[in-house]
Write a protein that holds these residues in place. Structure first.
Motif, mmCIF file in Angstrom:
data_model
loop_
_atom_site.group_PDB
_atom_site.id
_atom_site.type_symbol
_atom_site.label_atom_id
_atom_site.label_comp_id
_atom_site.label_asym_id
_atom_site.label_seq_id
_atom_site.Cartn_x
_atom_site.Cartn_y
_atom_site.Cartn_z
ATOM 1 N N LEU A 68 -21.583 17.277 -18.001
ATOM 2 C CA LEU A 68 -22.007 18.670 -18.110
ATOM 3 C C LEU A 68 -22.785 18.907 -19.405
ATOM 4 C CD1 LEU A 68 -18.793 20.436 -16.800
ATOM 5 C CD2 LEU A 68 -21.050 20.566 -15.735
ATOM 6 N N CYS B 211 -23.620 24.743 -15.258
ATOM 7 C CA CYS B 211 -24.722 24.398 -16.156
ATOM 8 C C CYS B 211 -25.627 25.595 -16.401
ATOM 9 C CB CYS B 211 -25.518 23.230 -15.590
ATOM 10 S SG CYS B 211 -24.645 21.652 -15.653
ATOM 11 N N ASP C 135 -26.308 17.615 -18.960
ATOM 12 C CA ASP C 135 -27.153 18.480 -18.134
ATOM 13 C C ASP C 135 -27.538 19.762 -18.862
ATOM 14 O OD1 ASP C 135 -26.946 16.571 -16.192
ATOM 15 O OD2 ASP C 135 -25.711 17.755 -14.819
ATOM 16 N N VAL C 136 -26.580 20.335 -19.603
ATOM 17 C CA VAL C 136 -26.887 21.555 -20.348
ATOM 18 C C VAL C 136 -27.836 21.245 -21.505
ATOM 19 C CG1 VAL C 136 -25.924 23.420 -21.755
ATOM 20 C CG2 VAL C 136 -24.725 22.674 -19.687
#
Length: 252
Positions: free
Chosen positions: A50, A240, A53-54
């Motif tokens: 995560l 996200c 992706d962020v």
């Protein structure tokens, strides 16, 4: 795509990345049992993915994951009885968080986001942040701390649990984590070993030494039979999007 994982950068690449004044994400995980169908590293793998992706959305950098967490408890993580669950004392984790933040600040980092992937870590990580702020707050440092599951919206819950949500307290090694693992790491999920035990029933107190028989023998606090990669994708996309929005709101 620009590399966002700090542990895959050379030192000149990290130096150059810092010139953008990026948010640095610290995944705060654990090594803990997650039933017979998931690996011991779930609480590290999910927040790290995560964060990656962020970070790609906001131009951030992801620091190496803190891979050991505060003590697994029977009512939230199954407890210490399961082989492979490796627990840290609170002071150890507090010091790790404080020291990592302090070192990042020493290199010029101003914006840090600690992403908790292990339920028991929450207030221990908070203490580490607080101590780091006492030492480094004068530098202009800003720190966020979040648990990714707190971003789950009602719409996402309805998508993942069309027949009713049992509550996040019982979601250890169950539908939410298993679905996210199926999305990110399908080859690490043993679908044939997913247990189908009923939800654990806990009294409204804790006790030491912990009662082993409080926890289902599988280690999963409720069944993960309803998990799917599609549900994992729905959660990940929503998390996200909203975590990136929160980071942009606080850090610009």
């Amino acid at each position: 795509m620009t590399q966002v994982m700090m542990d895959r950068m050379s030192w000149p690449e990290f130096r150059d990345a810092l010139k953008r004044n990026p948010t640095v994400f610290i995944p705060c995980g654990a090594t803990e049992q997650h039933g017979p169908h998931l690996p011991l590293s779930v609480d590290c793998l999910l927040p790290t993915a995560l964060c990656r992706d962020v970070a790609e959305r906001v131009g951030g950098v992801v620091a190496p994951t803190l891979s050991f967490g505060y003590k697994s408890m029977p009512k939230s993580g199954g407890g210490p009885h399961f082989p492979g669950t490796l627990n840290l004392d609170a002071q150890t984790l507090i010091s790790m968080v404080r020291d990592v933040i302090r070192e990042l600040v020493r290199h010029g980092v101003k914006k840090i986001c600690c992403v908790v992937g292990h339920y028991e870590n929450q207030w221990i990580v908070t203490e580490g942040i607080d101590l780091a702020m006492r030492e480094c707050g004068h530098t202009g440092l800003k720190v966020m701390r979040l648990e990714y599951w707190d971003f789950c919206t009602e719409d996402t819950i309805k998508t993942v649990f069309p027949d009713g949500f049992p509550g996040v307290a019982l979601e250890h090694a169950a539908v939410m984590e298993t679905s996210m693992m199926l999305h990110y790491y399908p080859d690490m999920v043993r679908l044939d070993l997913i247990p189908d035990n009923p939800p654990a029933q806990f009294p409204p107190y804790d006790i030491w030494p912990p009662h082993r028989d409080w926890v289902p023998s599988s280690g999963a606090l409720t069944s993960a039979k309803g998990a799917s990669a599609a549900k994992g994708k729905a959660m990940v996309e929503q998390y996200c999007r909203d975590i990136a929005a929160a980071v942009k709101k606080e850090f610009g």
